[in-house]
Structures are given as structure tokens and as C-alpha cells.
Design a protein around this motif. Sequence first.
Motif, PDB file in Angstrom:
ATOM      1  N   ARG A   1      -0.901 -11.364   0.906  1.00 19.11           N
ATOM      2  CA  ARG A   1      -0.976  -9.954   1.308  1.00 19.11           C
ATOM      3  C   ARG A   1       0.043  -9.106   0.548  1.00 19.11           C
ATOM      4  O   ARG A   1      -0.234  -7.973   0.190  1.00 19.11           O
ATOM      5  CB  ARG A   1      -0.780  -9.827   2.820  1.00 19.11           C
ATOM      6  CG  ARG A   1      -2.034 -10.155   3.604  1.00 19.11           C
ATOM      7  CD  ARG A   1      -1.794 -10.133   5.096  1.00 19.11           C
ATOM      8  NE  ARG A   1      -1.074 -11.323   5.536  1.00 19.11           N
ATOM      9  CZ  ARG A   1      -0.837 -11.645   6.806  1.00 19.11           C
ATOM     10  NH1 ARG A   1      -1.244 -10.846   7.766  1.00 19.11           N
ATOM     11  NH2 ARG A   1      -0.193 -12.740   7.128  1.00 19.11           N
ATOM     12  N   THR A   2       1.213  -9.682   0.324  1.00 21.13           N
ATOM     13  CA  THR A   2       2.233  -8.973  -0.459  1.00 21.13           C
ATOM     14  C   THR A   2       1.769  -8.800  -1.898  1.00 21.13           C
ATOM     15  O   THR A   2       1.885  -7.717  -2.478  1.00 21.13           O
ATOM     16  CB  THR A   2       3.567  -9.747  -0.427  1.00 21.13           C
ATOM     17  OG1 THR A   2       3.940  -9.982   0.930  1.00 21.13           O
ATOM     18  CG2 THR A   2       4.664  -8.972  -1.133  1.00 21.13           C
ATOM     19  N   LEU A   3       1.242  -9.857  -2.470  1.00 22.24           N
ATOM     20  CA  LEU A   3       0.778  -9.809  -3.857  1.00 22.24           C
ATOM     21  C   LEU A   3      -0.383  -8.844  -4.033  1.00 22.24           C
ATOM     22  O   LEU A   3      -0.490  -8.176  -5.063  1.00 22.24           O
ATOM     23  CB  LEU A   3       0.391 -11.210  -4.326  1.00 22.24           C
ATOM     24  CG  LEU A   3       1.569 -12.192  -4.425  1.00 22.24           C
ATOM     25  CD1 LEU A   3       1.077 -13.607  -4.579  1.00 22.24           C
ATOM     26  CD2 LEU A   3       2.502 -11.801  -5.559  1.00 22.24           C
ATOM     27  N   GLU A   4      -1.239  -8.743  -3.031  1.00 21.64           N
ATOM     28  CA  GLU A   4      -2.346  -7.790  -3.125  1.00 21.64           C
ATOM     29  C   GLU A   4      -1.835  -6.352  -3.203  1.00 21.64           C
ATOM     30  O   GLU A   4      -2.479  -5.489  -3.807  1.00 21.64           O
ATOM     31  CB  GLU A   4      -3.313  -7.967  -1.948  1.00 21.64           C
ATOM     32  CG  GLU A   4      -4.234  -9.165  -2.099  1.00 21.64           C
ATOM     33  CD  GLU A   4      -4.993  -9.174  -3.423  1.00 21.64           C
ATOM     34  OE1 GLU A   4      -5.613  -8.156  -3.774  1.00 21.64           O
ATOM     35  OE2 GLU A   4      -4.944 -10.202  -4.130  1.00 21.64           O
ATOM     36  N   GLY A   5      -0.684  -6.100  -2.592  1.00 20.53           N
ATOM     37  CA  GLY A   5      -0.066  -4.769  -2.733  1.00 20.53           C
ATOM     38  C   GLY A   5       0.304  -4.479  -4.171  1.00 20.53           C
ATOM     39  O   GLY A   5       0.046  -3.386  -4.689  1.00 20.53           O
ATOM     40  N   PHE A   6       0.899  -5.471  -4.860  1.00 18.30           N
ATOM     41  CA  PHE A   6       1.206  -5.312  -6.286  1.00 18.30           C
ATOM     42  C   PHE A   6      -0.074  -5.140  -7.101  1.00 18.30           C
ATOM     43  O   PHE A   6      -0.142  -4.319  -8.007  1.00 18.30           O
ATOM     44  CB  PHE A   6       1.976  -6.529  -6.805  1.00 18.30           C
ATOM     45  CG  PHE A   6       3.425  -6.562  -6.432  1.00 18.30           C
ATOM     46  CD1 PHE A   6       4.226  -5.444  -6.579  1.00 18.30           C
ATOM     47  CD2 PHE A   6       4.003  -7.734  -5.950  1.00 18.30           C
ATOM     48  CE1 PHE A   6       5.577  -5.480  -6.253  1.00 18.30           C
ATOM     49  CE2 PHE A   6       5.348  -7.778  -5.623  1.00 18.30           C
ATOM     50  CZ  PHE A   6       6.134  -6.642  -5.771  1.00 18.30           C
TER      51      PHE A   6
ATOM     52  N   GLY B   1      -2.889  -3.973  -6.143  1.00 21.35           N
ATOM     53  CA  GLY B   1      -3.464  -2.659  -5.913  1.00 21.35           C
ATOM     54  C   GLY B   1      -2.912  -1.647  -6.911  1.00 21.35           C
ATOM     55  O   GLY B   1      -3.636  -0.770  -7.403  1.00 21.35           O
ATOM     56  N   PHE B   2      -1.624  -1.804  -7.235  1.00 21.40           N
ATOM     57  CA  PHE B   2      -0.994  -0.937  -8.233  1.00 21.40           C
ATOM     58  C   PHE B   2      -1.486  -1.266  -9.637  1.00 21.40           C
ATOM     59  O   PHE B   2      -1.979  -0.386 -10.354  1.00 21.40           O
ATOM     60  CB  PHE B   2       0.532  -1.089  -8.144  1.00 21.40           C
ATOM     61  CG  PHE B   2       1.287  -0.425  -9.256  1.00 21.40           C
ATOM     62  CD1 PHE B   2       1.107   0.920  -9.552  1.00 21.40           C
ATOM     63  CD2 PHE B   2       2.203  -1.148 -10.023  1.00 21.40           C
ATOM     64  CE1 PHE B   2       1.815   1.535 -10.579  1.00 21.40           C
ATOM     65  CE2 PHE B   2       2.914  -0.553 -11.041  1.00 21.40           C
ATOM     66  CZ  PHE B   2       2.724   0.801 -11.329  1.00 21.40           C
ATOM     67  N   THR B   3      -1.396  -2.535 -10.028  1.00 17.53           N
ATOM     68  CA  THR B   3      -1.730  -2.885 -11.413  1.00 17.53           C
ATOM     69  C   THR B   3      -3.213  -2.695 -11.718  1.00 17.53           C
ATOM     70  O   THR B   3      -3.586  -2.510 -12.878  1.00 17.53           O
ATOM     71  CB  THR B   3      -1.287  -4.317 -11.758  1.00 17.53           C
ATOM     72  OG1 THR B   3      -1.891  -5.244 -10.847  1.00 17.53           O
ATOM     73  CG2 THR B   3       0.228  -4.449 -11.680  1.00 17.53           C
ATOM     74  N   SER B   4      -4.064  -2.727 -10.690  1.00 15.20           N
ATOM     75  CA  SER B   4      -5.495  -2.498 -10.935  1.00 15.20           C
ATOM     76  C   SER B   4      -5.775  -1.057 -11.359  1.00 15.20           C
ATOM     77  O   SER B   4      -6.842  -0.765 -11.886  1.00 15.20           O
ATOM     78  CB  SER B   4      -6.312  -2.838  -9.676  1.00 15.20           C
ATOM     79  OG  SER B   4      -6.064  -1.898  -8.641  1.00 15.20           O
TER      80      SER B   4
END
Length: 199
Positions: free
Chosen positions: A151-156, A158-161
Motif C-alpha cells: 500500500r505504501t509502494l502504491e502511493g509512490f 501513483g506519483f511515478t505513473s
Amino acid sequence: MENHETKQLNLSTYEKVTYKMNKKILVLSSSPRRGGNSDLLCDQFTRGAQEAGHHAEKIFVKDKKINYCTGCGTCLNGKKACPQKDDMAEVLEKMIAADVIVMATPVYFYTMCGQMKTLIDRTCSRYTEINNKNFYFIVAAADDSTQAMERTLEGFRGFTSCLNGAKEKGIIYGVGAWNIGDITESPAMKQAYEMGKNG
């Protein structure tokens, strides 16, 4: 004055390889605890990168004055710079100039800390210029499950996408670390150093 392309053409084969290998690496350490577990992993990554000949700089985000995005729309509607006068303009310049960006956070309630999210939100005015970067993610958490970090990595992600040409190159899982210094006993320390060497 010599431009980047001309400089590359004038280099010998050996110099071209060296020139290509020496990357600008920006490490964004968002822990509110200097010397905290995610911050120690940042130091390891930076050390590995520098020892491999890369130019690596760590920004301890807490040292910077970065205000919340107010959603004023100035940077979107008027194509103007963010009107806030704080340290984010300097951080953005470094992100745009970097070849590699390392984003590190302690895990709070299974997501990134507020300092990192605030920084990400403030890239709004120039995020379209953060192109063709390699990204590494560092997470440090008391939980010992790497799967729980998704879930934490998906936050990152979301940005890099939202960035053109962003490539995720590696993740350092600093799990099972609650108290300051717990991470020093973890294999993540060596992993951070080795990933730093690889750039």
C-alpha cells in the motif's frame, strides 16, 4: 560553448563509458527522525553510490521548509510558477536535474509519511519536467511483512505513473525495524549499499 551532445561525441570510448556510468543521484529522505531507520538506509544507498563514482546527494526533507499545496491552480491555469516562497523550488530543480531519484519513507499506518506526501504534492507545478528518471523506493516499518508494504509502494507508484519515462529500478524493504537503529541488523543495509553502487 560545448553542448551535451558535442561533449559526448568528443569523448574516447573509455570516457564515454565512464561518462554514462556517473549518474546524478538524488536521495529524498523524508523521515522526521535524523538517523531513523529509513534515513540510515538512505545513508547506505548514498555511500554505495558515491563509492561507485556517482554524484549522490541526500536531502533530509525535514531540513527544508516545504508548505502544503493549497490547490490554488496558479501553476495549472496560468502556466506560472508556484507562488509559494519556500524550499520546494530548490528541491524541484534537483529532481529535474537528477538521473536517479530515491524516495524513502518510514511507514505510518501502512502509507508514506506526511513529509513525503507533501513533497510529492508540491511537484505539481513542474512534474511534467521530471522525465526519464530511474526510481528506487526505500520503506522502513515495524511490520516484518514485505507484502504489507504494497500500500505504501502504491502511493509512490501513483506519483511515478504521472511522469514520462519513469522506471522503477528497485525497492529496499527495511521491515521489522521499530526503534531507531534496529535496521542496522537487517540485510536491507547491504541491499541499500549494493543498489546505490548500481545507481
